[in-house]
Design a protein around this motif. Structure first.
Motif, PDB file in Angstrom:
ATOM      1  N   ALA A  49      10.734  12.464  -5.755  1.00 13.21           N
ATOM      2  CA  ALA A  49      10.438  12.148  -4.833  1.00 13.21           C
ATOM      3  C   ALA A  49       8.873  12.140  -5.052  1.00 13.21           C
ATOM      4  N   ALA A  50       8.115  12.895  -6.092  1.00 14.37           N
ATOM      5  CA  ALA A  50       6.827  13.184  -6.036  1.00 14.37           C
ATOM      6  C   ALA A  50       6.406  12.069  -7.364  1.00 14.37           C
ATOM      7  N   ASP A  51       7.338  11.272  -8.182  1.00 11.93           N
ATOM      8  CA  ASP A  51       7.014  10.181  -9.404  1.00 11.93           C
ATOM      9  C   ASP A  51       6.867   8.741  -8.097  1.00 11.93           C
ATOM     10  N   ALA A  52       7.841   8.884  -6.776  1.00 10.33           N
ATOM     11  CA  ALA A  52       7.514   7.559  -6.133  1.00 10.33           C
ATOM     12  C   ALA A  52       6.527   7.431  -5.083  1.00 10.33           C
ATOM     13  N   GLU A  53       5.579   8.558  -5.215  1.00  7.71           N
ATOM     14  CA  GLU A  53       4.668   9.113  -3.705  1.00  7.71           C
ATOM     15  C   GLU A  53       3.273   7.948  -5.249  1.00  7.71           C
ATOM     16  N   ALA A  54       3.929   8.840  -6.154  1.00  9.08           N
ATOM     17  CA  ALA A  54       2.618   7.939  -7.581  1.00  9.08           C
ATOM     18  C   ALA A  54       3.283   7.250  -7.726  1.00  9.08           C
ATOM     19  N   CYS A  55       3.108   6.183  -7.829  1.00  4.97           N
ATOM     20  CA  CYS A  55       3.447   4.828  -7.654  1.00  4.97           C
ATOM     21  C   CYS A  55       2.968   3.701  -6.424  1.00  4.97           C
ATOM     22  N   ALA A  56       3.869   4.260  -5.743  1.00  2.00           N
ATOM     23  CA  ALA A  56       3.233   4.013  -4.499  1.00  2.00           C
ATOM     24  C   ALA A  56       1.189   3.993  -4.652  1.00  2.00           C
ATOM     25  N   THR A  57       0.910   5.024  -4.653  1.00  5.92           N
ATOM     26  CA  THR A  57      -0.502   5.637  -4.693  1.00  5.92           C
ATOM     27  C   THR A  57      -1.195   4.535  -5.450  1.00  5.92           C
ATOM     28  N   ILE A  58      -0.294   3.962  -6.938  1.00  7.37           N
ATOM     29  CA  ILE A  58      -0.999   3.278  -7.829  1.00  7.37           C
ATOM     30  C   ILE A  58      -0.969   1.920  -7.471  1.00  7.37           C
ATOM     31  N   VAL A  59      -0.141   1.160  -6.651  1.00 14.70           N
ATOM     32  CA  VAL A  59      -0.330   0.001  -6.538  1.00 14.70           C
ATOM     33  C   VAL A  59      -0.726  -0.101  -5.120  1.00 14.70           C
ATOM     34  N   THR A  60      -0.709   0.901  -4.275  1.00 16.00           N
ATOM     35  CA  THR A  60      -2.196   0.833  -3.269  1.00 16.00           C
ATOM     36  C   THR A  60      -3.269   0.526  -3.465  1.00 16.00           C
ATOM     37  N   HIS A  61      -4.113   1.559  -4.213  1.00 15.51           N
ATOM     38  CA  HIS A  61      -5.130   2.147  -4.627  1.00 15.51           C
ATOM     39  C   HIS A  61      -5.442   0.511  -5.314  1.00 15.51           C
ATOM     40  N   ALA A  62      -4.559  -0.577  -6.246  1.00 12.81           N
ATOM     41  CA  ALA A  62      -4.355  -1.021  -6.983  1.00 12.81           C
ATOM     42  C   ALA A  62      -5.491  -2.289  -6.113  1.00 12.81           C
ATOM     43  N   ALA A  63      -4.068  -2.291  -5.267  1.00 12.45           N
ATOM     44  CA  ALA A  63      -4.671  -3.811  -3.965  1.00 12.45           C
ATOM     45  C   ALA A  63      -5.483  -3.675  -3.502  1.00 12.45           C
ATOM     46  N   THR A  64      -5.873  -2.292  -3.101  1.00 13.86           N
ATOM     47  CA  THR A  64      -7.372  -2.591  -2.194  1.00 13.86           C
ATOM     48  C   THR A  64      -9.030  -2.895  -2.950  1.00 13.86           C
ATOM     49  N   ARG A  65      -8.091  -2.523  -4.638  1.00 11.77           N
ATOM     50  CA  ARG A  65      -9.915  -2.856  -5.758  1.00 11.77           C
ATOM     51  C   ARG A  65      -9.669  -4.043  -5.901  1.00 11.77           C
ATOM     52  N   HIS A  66      -7.888  -4.936  -6.136  1.00 12.10           N
ATOM     53  CA  HIS A  66      -7.791  -6.072  -6.002  1.00 12.10           C
ATOM     54  C   HIS A  66      -8.894  -7.295  -5.309  1.00 12.10           C
ATOM     55  N   GLY A  67      -8.627  -6.500  -3.581  1.00 18.92           N
ATOM     56  CA  GLY A  67      -8.453  -7.255  -2.553  1.00 18.92           C
ATOM     57  C   GLY A  67      -7.642  -7.979  -2.444  1.00 18.92           C
ATOM     58  N   ALA A  68      -6.177  -7.506  -2.571  1.00 21.71           N
ATOM     59  CA  ALA A  68      -4.963  -8.493  -2.385  1.00 21.71           C
ATOM     60  C   ALA A  68      -4.756  -8.295  -0.908  1.00 21.71           C
ATOM     61  N   THR A  69      -4.203  -9.485  -0.600  1.00 22.30           N
ATOM     62  CA  THR A  69      -3.800  -8.920   0.678  1.00 22.30           C
ATOM     63  C   THR A  69      -2.084  -8.917   0.915  1.00 22.30           C
TER      64      THR A  69
END
Length: 207
Positions: free
Chosen positions: A151-171
């Protein structure tokens, strides 16, 4: 920002990819976590030995899953949670392999699914000495979690992707994948058929 996906993480009882003993799932809508689920799994027959090395990693023992349903009885529950989402995992080859192998070992069809890799996204987003999940998650602002808890690993994975999306301005997730020079992969009969069609034909005989 329509960043929609389901992050997934498996833990296994031994070296067999079919030996899934726990799963964590985190659903993301518009870049925000909206749902979580995790549970233990009794691995399929023939893949249910718990090796010391694996137990040391995640702490799950045979007696912990003795009363849990086997993969064949949990397969639909997992797919229902994910729905039509792209499944995102850190080092996608491992988790994609677990879904495929556990399904085959249970006599089930390999489900049609789409996959993206947070490890590849992290490598194109951060400058780190290591891109292991705890290190990449820390770069995304997700710290002090219990690594190898599904459960914790899945949340960590999700956080990486959402943070990266914001950083890159991905739509959306596909846009993020293109920015990070990776792609959305497919698993299932359609993907296997497409692979065969792309491969050059070989003669049925050999000299």
């Amino acid at each position: 920002m329509a960043i929609d996906f389901t992050a997934i993480d498996f833990e296994t009882a031994n070296g067999s990819p079919a030996s899934a003993c726990s799963v964590g799932l985190v659903k993301v809508r518009d870049g925000r976590i909206v749902d979580r689920a995790s549970w233990l799994i009794r691995p399929p027959h023939g893949h249910d030995e718990f090796l010391h090395w694996n137990v040391r990693i995640h702490g799950i023992r045979a007696h912990d899953v003795a009363g849990e349903p086997r993969w064949v009885d949990q397969h639909d529950r997992l797919l229902a949670f994910a729905g039509d989402d792209v499944l995102v995992a850190h080092n996608v080859g491992f988790d994609k392999g677990v879904l495929k192998a556990a399904s085959i070992a249970s006599g089930l069809a390999v489900p049609e699914t789409r996959w993206a890799c947070s490890l590849r996204i992290a490598r194109k987003t951060y400058h780190l000495e290591s891109y292991r999940l705890p290190v990449a998650a820390m770069a995304a602002g997700f710290e002090d979690f219990q690594h190898h808890d599904a459960a914790a690993d899945a949340e960590a994975c999700a956080t990486i992707v959402t943070h990266a999306a914001t950083r890159h301005g991905a739509t959306d997730l596909e846009h993020l994948a293109r920015i990070c020079t990776t792609r959305i992969e497919r698993l299932g009969p359609v993907a296997e058929r497409q692979t065969i069609e792309r491969e050059p034909a070989e003669a049925w005989w050999r000299p």
